[in-house]
Design an enzyme around this catalytic site. Structure first.
Site, PDB file in Angstrom:
ATOM      1  N   TYR B 292      -1.304   3.383  37.975  1.00  0.00           N
ATOM      2  CA  TYR B 292       0.104   3.226  37.575  1.00  0.00           C
ATOM      3  C   TYR B 292       0.331   3.994  36.277  1.00  0.00           C
ATOM      4  O   TYR B 292      -0.355   3.777  35.274  1.00  0.00           O
ATOM      5  CB  TYR B 292       0.413   1.742  37.377  1.00  0.00           C
ATOM      6  CG  TYR B 292       1.882   1.408  37.406  1.00  0.00           C
ATOM      7  CD1 TYR B 292       2.526   1.129  38.611  1.00  0.00           C
ATOM      8  CD2 TYR B 292       2.637   1.338  36.239  1.00  0.00           C
ATOM      9  CE1 TYR B 292       3.871   0.795  38.660  1.00  0.00           C
ATOM     10  CE2 TYR B 292       3.977   1.006  36.275  1.00  0.00           C
ATOM     11  CZ  TYR B 292       4.591   0.732  37.490  1.00  0.00           C
ATOM     12  OH  TYR B 292       5.921   0.394  37.523  1.00  0.00           O
ATOM     13  N   TYR B 342       9.613   7.561  40.248  1.00  0.00           N
ATOM     14  CA  TYR B 342       9.370   6.206  39.767  1.00  0.00           C
ATOM     15  C   TYR B 342       9.978   5.238  40.770  1.00  0.00           C
ATOM     16  O   TYR B 342      11.173   4.959  40.740  1.00  0.00           O
ATOM     17  CB  TYR B 342      10.000   6.029  38.383  1.00  0.00           C
ATOM     18  CG  TYR B 342       9.919   4.627  37.828  1.00  0.00           C
ATOM     19  CD1 TYR B 342       8.699   4.096  37.401  1.00  0.00           C
ATOM     20  CD2 TYR B 342      11.051   3.826  37.718  1.00  0.00           C
ATOM     21  CE1 TYR B 342       8.614   2.814  36.888  1.00  0.00           C
ATOM     22  CE2 TYR B 342      10.978   2.539  37.195  1.00  0.00           C
ATOM     23  CZ  TYR B 342       9.759   2.040  36.781  1.00  0.00           C
ATOM     24  OH  TYR B 342       9.680   0.771  36.262  1.00  0.00           O
TER      25      TYR B 342
END
Lengths: 137, 388, 314
Positions: B292, B342
């Site tokens: 991440y 994103y």
């Protein structure tokens, strides 16, 4: 037109009341007629920015109204000698200005009228007007 | 044991943009259709749904749009992007326990054209909920954006381990290199150099603009079913070898400043330990990792917490293209959230499936196991996906 | 901080400021009558008619006999909307000096007009001003102040005085008024578990929760001691010193109520807990991990006080 003579005035005489609604028009038109362009006398926002509740009467107008109050009573023959005013609370637009007056002295041909101009907050102007009236015909 | 009981049989996504021009519900529906088509399943075969607590589309609303009928399982996972792998973990648990046969996981938002997570929200500290009270120790001072919350950790990490802004920059350079050859990526064809990273403006020192991921509109959906059933479906599946959630002691949302040395991510350590334990694998068994990457510094911390390198050694691990496609551990071949989009970590899970299938545009050779992580700085989750 | 705090109180009789004001007043009074410019317009019918109309004065004598209402005396020499101020008057310096030492408020108290005769149409009046007197300092309902008195005389072209006016104003120091501040937009949520902290901050105390049973210190605070499960909560007042443990310099995006760049830090207290706060009185580039800081309390608006941290001298 009715006009007072000196002998028609007695000590202690009470003048008729004069009540003036202080509309914005009154406050603004008198400020301009007296050549007073200070914003607190015509600009509500400006007046509030300075901490006032609203626009208010200027001093030259207060003097003019005191003069008018007394000559409304005397008629055109009076000659004003002096106006002494102690200034009190502001006379705001939206308020009502109530004039009362009493003759407090008659001496050597000069008559003195005590004048009080009240608004809701208290005395706006208190003072005296000294004047001369024509003698008996 | 959850190990290898379930698999991801289908992946689907919308286009990734800055302004989708569609409602979030429509984005969700489009992604779910795409995932079901990928798996070769009809909407009527779905009986479970999982999404993030932050998703604005209720499971039943998405079900109505795509023609999913009765549901026997629905669940939501908390903590922002930390939910990503958690949705798959919940789906796998439901499948493994018989709560559902086929579960759709989804995340859909107009994060760029709608409410932007990166913008300050004065209401963050407004409510005396436990989270509002937690935020109230930070928000009044203006510490109220994700970049600033992460920067506080990054500053400490630099101080403790001597890492530099260039070290963070190497993560950004790697992600943008990968995105440059991924047509689905927002930054397709737009790699950056370390010098460009160093010249980018400060957002919250020590973070620069190019340390921060982009903001995107889009949706991703995944279809989870049993590993056995997945074998008979249209496409090859990615087996869920391990799935885990993790929160650390003294955990907060993005502001766990009051525990330990602030130079680590204890919640990711929880996830890593669980993944290795459940899978029986070690870091050496992982050919590519999806880490991440909302902000670059936490990629370094994750490499350490997951055991790819020792504490404080990530900066060295990154040197010479260490996490680039031809490096010792290619990280985020799709370009990550810094390069592709994103979508709150969900797009990374889809890339992991492609790597297992061997269908990624930036395919790593010989992929047997992929490790995937979810949001960092928050209670998080992780997966190890494997070839069947 | 009031700009006056480092100055001698100018409202006190006998102080150097008070002496200076009176000396200036005497000097200005000694100038005697200072003549101003002549009226732009002579006494004229339109302005009289306008004035009577606005006042509601129906007295016919003025227009019938070609004389001006006596209370109009000052009107003739008033400045206009754009006309430059007249010549420098001896009153101006006294007013400026009073303004300069904080007596910025002004209210007229007396206006006394004497009319020697009524002005006639066509006469062009000229005013002359004389500073008479400065009295004070005196305590008044409006605040401490000085009474300034001057006299304006209106002359005809012949030099003959037509009217005069004594005018008195009170120049006062406006009492410090609590100007309501814009509410600071970043407010903490407060509940019964955290109110003691914010109450303390308002009283200039940095309160760290302590367990009344086992003594464990804890920040941020909570309802139950995680160490011994006690709900008996107390607090210790921290010494107010700390060390920067980590920090950020916030540049972007703009944050409501804060001016970037600003610094927020995690501060380690010697008492053993950490706390987050803004770093103030220090350029961002001078902040570093390990920097010694001391708490300072900042009033953000009428209600909210925040503990901030300033560099501590070694």
């Amino acid at each position: 037109m009715r006009t007072l003579r000196e002998d028609q005035v007695e000590l202690g005489a009470v003048l008729p009341e004069l009540s003036i609604e202080l509309t914005p028009t009154v406050v603004v038109s008198t400020a301009l007629a007296t050549m007073d362009f200070t914003p607190v006398h015509h600009d509500v926002e400006g007046a509030r920015a300075q901490g006032s509740a609203d626009i208010f009467l200027n001093i030259l107008t207060t003097m003019g109204l005191v003069e008018r109050y007394v000559t409304d009573w005397t008629g055109p023959a009076a000659v004003i000698r002096r106006i002494n005013v102690k200034l009190g609370v502001p006379a705001y637009s939206g308020d009502r200005l109530l004039f009362t007056g009493t003759v407090t002295s008659i001496a050597s041909g000069e008559i003195t009228v005590e004048v009080r101009g009240k608004v809701s907050l208290g005395d706006h102007a208190t003072g005296t007007v000294a004047l001369v009236l024509p003698a008996r015909r | 044991m959850l190990r290898a009981r379930a698999a991801i049989a289908g992946i689907g996504a919308t286009d990734f943009s800055k302004d989708s021009g569609r409602s979030e519900l429509r984005l969700a529906a489009e992604a779910v259709f795409a995932a079901l088509d990928d798996a070769g399943l009809a909407p009527s075969e779905v009986d479970g749904m999982v999404t993030y607590t932050q998703d604005a589309n209720q499971e039943i609303a998405v079900a109505r749009e795509v023609g999913i009928g009765e549901l026997s399982f629905f669940s939501r996972v908390e903590y922002g992007g930390g939910a990503a792998c958690g949705t798959v973990a919940h789906a796998a648990m439901a499948v493994a326990t018989g709560m559902a046969d086929t579960v759709v996981c989804y995340r859909a938002f107009n994060e760029r054209s709608g409410r932007r997570f990166g913008q300050p929200d004065a209401r963050l500290g407004g409510q005396p909920s436990s989270q509002g009270l937690e935020m109230s120790w930070h928000v009044p001072y203006g510490l109220m954006t994700p970049a600033a919350w992460v920067a506080m950790f990054a500053q400490r990490y630099m101080h403790v381990y001597g890492a530099t802004s260039e070290d963070f920059g190497r993560v950004a350079v790697a992600m943008r290199r990968h995105a440059a050859t991924n047509p689905a990526a927002w930054f397709h064809g737009r790699p950056i150099t370390l010098a460009e990273h160093q010249a980018s403006r400060w957002i919250a020192e020590p973070l620069r603009l190019l340390d921060c991921c982009q903001e995107s509109d889009g949706a991703v959906a995944l279809v989870v079913t049993s590993a056995e059933r997945a074998r008979d479906l249209r496409r090859s599946a990615a087996v869920i070898t391990a799935a885990a959630q993790g929160a650390g002691a003294g955990q907060m949302m993005m502001t766990s400043y009051y525990r330990d040395d602030m130079a680590g991510l204890p919640e990711m350590s929880v996830v890593g330990r669980r993944l290795w334990e459940m899978s029986g694998l070690t870091p050496a068994d992982i050919q590519t990792a999806i880490l991440y990457d909302h902000f670059t510094p936490f990629v370094l911390t994750q490499l350490e917490e997951l055991g790819f390198c020792g504490r404080g050694e990530a900066a060295g691990y990154l040197q010479d293209g260490g996490i680039e496609l031809d490096g010792r551990l290619p990280v985020n071949p799709h370009g990550g959230q810094l390069g592709e989009a994103y979508i709150h970590g969900m797009n990374g899970i889809a890339e992991a499936v492609r790597q297992i299938r061997g269908t990624s545009v930036n395919q790593v050779v010989g992929v047997a196991n992929v490790l995937v992580t979810a949001g960092t700085g928050v209670p998080t989750s992780g997966l190890i996906l494997s070839a069947p | 901080m009031s700009p006056d705090t480092d100055r001698a109180d100018p409202g006190k009789p006998g102080t150097s400021t008070d002496r200076d004001l009176h000396e200036l007043a005497v000097k200005q009074a000694a100038l005697g009558q200072v003549r101003g410019a002549a009226a732009v317009d002579p006494v004229n019918v339109p302005m009289i008619r306008h004035w009577l109309d606005a006042m509601g004065d129906t007295n016919p004598v003025y227009l019938d006999q070609g004389i001006a209402p006596p209370a109009m005396a000052q009107v003739w020499t008033m400045q206009g909307v754009r006309r430059a101020a007249g010549q420098h008057s001896p009153v101006d310096d006294v007013m400026s000096a009073l303004d300069a030492v904080g007596f910025t408020g002004v209210v007229a108290t007396n206006c006394e007009q004497v009319y020697h005769r009524y002005a006639r149409l066509g006469e062009r009046l000229t005013s002359a001003i004389r500073f008479d007197d400065l009295a004070g300092p005196k305590r008044t309902a409006l605040g401490e102040g000085y009474f300034a008195t001057w006299t304006i005389t209106w002359h005809a072209e012949s030099g003959e005085a037509v009217a005069e006016m004594m005018f008195r104003v009170l120049k006062f120091r406006p009492p410090p008024r609590a100007v309501p501040r814009e509410p600071y937009p970043l407010r903490p949520a407060v509940n019964r578990d955290t109110a003691f902290f914010w109450d303390g901050v308002r009283q200039g105390e940095l309160r760290v929760q302590s367990c009344a049973d086992c003594g464990e210190l804890r920040h941020p605070p909570g309802p139950i001691c995680p160490h011994c499960r006690s709900a008996n909560r107390a607090y210790r007042i921290a010494g107010g010193e700390g060390t920067v443990y980590s920090y950020v310099v916030h540049h972007h995006p703009p944050v409501p109520g804060r001016e970037p760049p600003f610094v927020v830090a995690v501060v380690a207290l010697p008492e053993g807990v950490r706390i987050v706060g803004g770093i103030v009185d220090c350029p961002p580039e001078a902040v570093g991990i390990g920097m010694a800081v001391v708490v300072t309390y900042r009033q953000m608006d009428d209600e909210l006080v925040l503990p901030m941290w300033a560099p501590r001298e070694p």
